[in-house]
Write an enzyme that holds these catalytic residues in place. Structure first.
Site, PDB file in Angstrom:
ATOM      1  N   TYR A  64       1.119  -1.113  -0.513  1.00 35.89           N
ATOM      2  CA  TYR A  64      -0.021   0.199   0.041  1.00 35.89           C
ATOM      3  C   TYR A  64       1.117   1.619  -0.096  1.00 35.89           C
ATOM      4  O   TYR A  64       1.494   1.283   1.268  1.00 35.89           O
ATOM      5  CB  TYR A  64      -1.138   0.252   1.185  1.00 35.89           C
ATOM      6  CG  TYR A  64      -1.994  -0.825   1.392  1.00 35.89           C
ATOM      7  CD1 TYR A  64      -2.844  -2.017   0.363  1.00 35.89           C
ATOM      8  CD2 TYR A  64      -3.054  -1.284   2.616  1.00 35.89           C
ATOM      9  CE1 TYR A  64      -3.009  -2.692   0.361  1.00 35.89           C
ATOM     10  CE2 TYR A  64      -3.785  -2.346   2.472  1.00 35.89           C
ATOM     11  CZ  TYR A  64      -4.060  -3.443   1.508  1.00 35.89           C
ATOM     12  OH  TYR A  64      -4.924  -3.979   1.841  1.00 35.89           O
ATOM     13  N   LEU A 214     -18.978  -1.929   1.726  1.00 35.14           N
ATOM     14  CA  LEU A 214     -19.729  -1.059   1.136  1.00 35.14           C
ATOM     15  C   LEU A 214     -19.256  -1.268  -0.310  1.00 35.14           C
ATOM     16  O   LEU A 214     -19.327  -0.428  -1.286  1.00 35.14           O
ATOM     17  CB  LEU A 214     -18.533   0.704   1.732  1.00 35.14           C
ATOM     18  CG  LEU A 214     -19.156   0.921   3.107  1.00 35.14           C
ATOM     19  CD1 LEU A 214     -18.848   1.943   3.342  1.00 35.14           C
ATOM     20  CD2 LEU A 214     -20.615   0.471   3.714  1.00 35.14           C
ATOM     21  N   ARG A 216     -16.405  -0.656  -2.646  1.00 36.71           N
ATOM     22  CA  ARG A 216     -15.335   0.065  -2.399  1.00 36.71           C
ATOM     23  C   ARG A 216     -15.954   1.354  -2.642  1.00 36.71           C
ATOM     24  O   ARG A 216     -15.829   1.982  -3.232  1.00 36.71           O
ATOM     25  CB  ARG A 216     -14.385  -0.232  -3.692  1.00 36.71           C
ATOM     26  CG  ARG A 216     -13.623  -1.883  -3.668  1.00 36.71           C
ATOM     27  CD  ARG A 216     -12.907  -1.449  -5.063  1.00 36.71           C
ATOM     28  NE  ARG A 216     -11.911  -3.123  -4.625  1.00 36.71           N
ATOM     29  CZ  ARG A 216     -12.220  -4.200  -3.737  1.00 36.71           C
ATOM     30  NH1 ARG A 216     -13.245  -3.971  -4.532  1.00 36.71           N
ATOM     31  NH2 ARG A 216     -11.114  -5.297  -3.974  1.00 36.71           N
ATOM     32  N   GLY A 217     -17.221   1.418  -1.970  1.00 39.77           N
ATOM     33  CA  GLY A 217     -17.546   2.604  -1.871  1.00 39.77           C
ATOM     34  C   GLY A 217     -19.046   3.413  -2.759  1.00 39.77           C
ATOM     35  O   GLY A 217     -20.024   3.667  -2.013  1.00 39.77           O
ATOM     36  N   SER A 220     -21.846   3.404  -0.223  1.00 39.44           N
ATOM     37  CA  SER A 220     -21.496   4.208   0.742  1.00 39.44           C
ATOM     38  C   SER A 220     -23.474   5.260   0.443  1.00 39.44           C
ATOM     39  O   SER A 220     -23.119   6.434   1.296  1.00 39.44           O
ATOM     40  CB  SER A 220     -20.681   4.987   0.011  1.00 39.44           C
ATOM     41  OG  SER A 220     -20.290   5.790  -0.384  1.00 39.44           O
TER      42      SER A 220
END
Length: 339
Positions: A64, A214, A216-217, A220
């Site tokens: 990362y 989620l 990856r959003g 959301s």
């Protein structure tokens, strides 16, 4: 919309032989530009807020930000009690200076080399859970797990985990050394593990740390992909975030929003609570990189879902309802090479 529930976070155990951790963990990947630029000071403040709220599990990968994420965690923990935090690290993914991906290296020599650099970047003498990020098709999983087991014996690693592998690999790995958890994507939009993988984990006493809760959003309720590619957000290249797939998936989110509003919570909270509700052996990872995102997500920690809630959620987002693969085709082939 209220942040239902207190910030008191219950605890769960990572498998039959693993450590006790908070029932929600903090996934730190997005703090190292994986979803576009991130504010380092805000990222550290978010980690501090998570720890103060009772989150004890921090998840990272040595790839990362090519080591940036581990150094960020080191800075965040500088004035904290290291022994009160469970640090989970993935290794093996190969990257170049431009951020490109070049496969995985899980040879025993690479395992030892990767851990040496991780310990230095984290500023610690041990990693709590160490796991290969993906299956290396060139290396038997027994060799990789055997190498980590030697690091357990040496005191550099406390527990061994797996990531994104199927039931056969889980069984083979567990036969070499006890596996405490499998890290894998699991959400209302990604439920494939329910067929074979989750039953295998439960048979062997292995927990699941669920990332992508989620999607990856998408779940959301705030996704807007108009400038995603411009800001370096790799989600813009994923099939679920493109064209007609995205239109279809956002309709599912809108249906879920109606269920959330009836409960007086947000879509984010409902989606996280659904994953947590699937079993005491599942620990959702929150991918927040800002304090307001974290505060909203932690509102799911004590959200109880009734049978009626679960039925309404199932009606809004049935299993298999998502359109598009969760990764581009080349990565799917790599991820599912065992299966």
């Amino acid at each position: 919309m209220s942040n239902q529930g207190s910030t008191s976070i219950p605890s769960r155990r990572l498998g039959a032989t693993g450590p006790g951790v908070s029932a929600l963990g903090l996934g730190c990947m997005s703090m190292s530009r994986m979803y576009g630029p991130a504010d380092e000071a805000e990222s550290i403040a978010t980690i501090h807020a998570a720890l103060d709220a009772g989150v004890t599990l921090l998840d990272t990968g040595d790839f990362y930000g090519s080591g940036h994420n581990e150094m960020l965690i080191r800075e965040a923990l500088r004035d904290r009690d290291r022994d009160q935090v469970t640090i989970s690290v993935k290794f093996g993914a190969l990257r170049d200076p431009d951020g490109g991906w070049w496969g995985n290296d899980c040879r025993p020599a690479a395992v030892r080399n990767s851990l040496a650099y991780t310990l230095r970047r984290l500023g610690t003498d041990h990693v709590d859970v160490y796991r290969p990020a993906r299956l290396d098709p060139a290396v038997p999983i027994e060799d990789t797990i055997g190498a980590i087991a030697e690091l357990v014996q040496a005191g550099y690693v406390r527990h061994i985990g797996l990531s994104e592998v199927g039931a056969e690999t889980i069984r083979r790995a567990h036969a070499v050394h006890p596996i405490v958890d499998l890290q894998i994507e699991y959400s209302l939009l990604t439920r494939e593990i329910e067929d074979d993988i989750l039953p295998a984990c439960r048979e062997l006493g292995i927990a699941v740390t669920a990332y992508g809760v989620l999607s990856r959003g998408l779940l959301s309720g705030r996704w807007s992909g108009e400038d995603a590619a411009a800001r370096g957000d790799f989600r813009a290249h994923f099939p679920r975030f493109q064209g007609d797939n995205l239109v279809h998936n956002l309709r599912l989110v809108q249906a879920l929003r109606q269920v959330a509003e009836a409960r007086g919570v947000t879509v984010t909270q409902l989606a996280i609570a659904w994953v947590a509700h699937q079993g005491e052996d599942i620990v959702p990872l929150i991918g927040a990189r800002r304090r307001e995102q974290l505060a909203e997500a932690l509102g799911a920690a004590n959200l109880e879902l009734t049978a009626e809630d679960l039925a309404r959620i199932q009606d809004a987002v049935p299993a298999g309802a998502a359109a598009g693969d969760r990764y581009p085709e080349p990565q799917m082939a790599q991820l599912d090479s065992e299966r």
